[in-house]
Scaffold this active site. Structure first.
Site, short mmCIF file in Angstrom:
data_model
loop_
_atom_site.label_atom_id
_atom_site.label_comp_id
_atom_site.label_asym_id
_atom_site.label_seq_id
_atom_site.Cartn_x
_atom_site.Cartn_y
_atom_site.Cartn_z
N CYS A 2 3.72 3.05 -3.52
CA CYS A 2 2.74 2.07 -3.05
C CYS A 2 2.68 2.05 -1.53
CB CYS A 2 3.06 0.68 -3.58
SG CYS A 2 4.64 0.05 -3.00
N CYS A 33 8.58 -4.42 -6.87
CA CYS A 33 8.56 -5.05 -5.55
C CYS A 33 9.87 -5.80 -5.32
CB CYS A 33 7.37 -6.01 -5.44
SG CYS A 33 5.85 -5.34 -6.13
FE1 FES Z 1 4.69 -1.95 -3.62
FE2 FES Z 1 4.63 -4.44 -4.31
S1 FES Z 1 3.13 -2.95 -4.72
S2 FES Z 1 6.16 -3.44 -3.20
#
Ligand code: FES
Length: 146
Positions: A34, A103
């Protein structure tokens, strides 16, 4: 599934944001998928975590979990800080949607990386197994599911 009130609260009004000048330990971790990055700063006096701050460039859950993680560890002996798990952070936030659990893994790893940095800088011996996999593993693969 939506976010709990606690997640929203810690996202909108995060605790312990910022950096610590002359920190005793700094941990930075990122999630390759991400692209989110979390940095944690520790101040330690007599083996106790007297201050902790974070900077998170990431999603709402990353910010909320870093905020809650810093609240959970502040004021604790460093050895106890290492017992922090992403599950404890998620529970303290009244849950996270399953796709957002990674996360919270980032928050746990950032805290642990900062403790490791503190140990390294102060010449404190430790069992490397405590930090096994830190920074090598894709946090997406380390998600603790229910
Ligand atoms: Fe990557 Fe939340 S989407 S830490």
């Amino acid at each position: 599934m939506g976010y709990s009130e606690k997640v929203m609260d810690h996202f909108i009004n995060p605790r312990n944001v910022g950096e610590i000048e002359n920190a005793d330990g700094i941990g930075e971790v990122g999630n390759a998928r991400c692209g989110d990055i979390m940095k944690v700063y520790l101040k330690v006096d007599d083996g106790v975590l007297t201050d902790v701050k974070f900077k998170t460039f990431g999603c709402a859950s990353a910010i909320a979990t870093s905020s809650m993680a810093t609240e959970l560890i502040k004021g604790k002996p460093v050895a106890q800080v290492l017992e922090l798990t992403n599950r404890a952070v998620v529970e303290a936030l009244d849950g996270l949607p399953p796709v957002k659990l990674h996360c919270s893994v980032l928050a746990e790893e950032a805290v642990k990386a900062a403790v490791k940095d503190y140990y390294d800088r102060s010449g404190i011996a430790y069992d490397p197994a405590l930090f096994a996999g830190l920074g090598e593993e894709d946090p997406h693969g380390a998600i603790e599911e229910e």
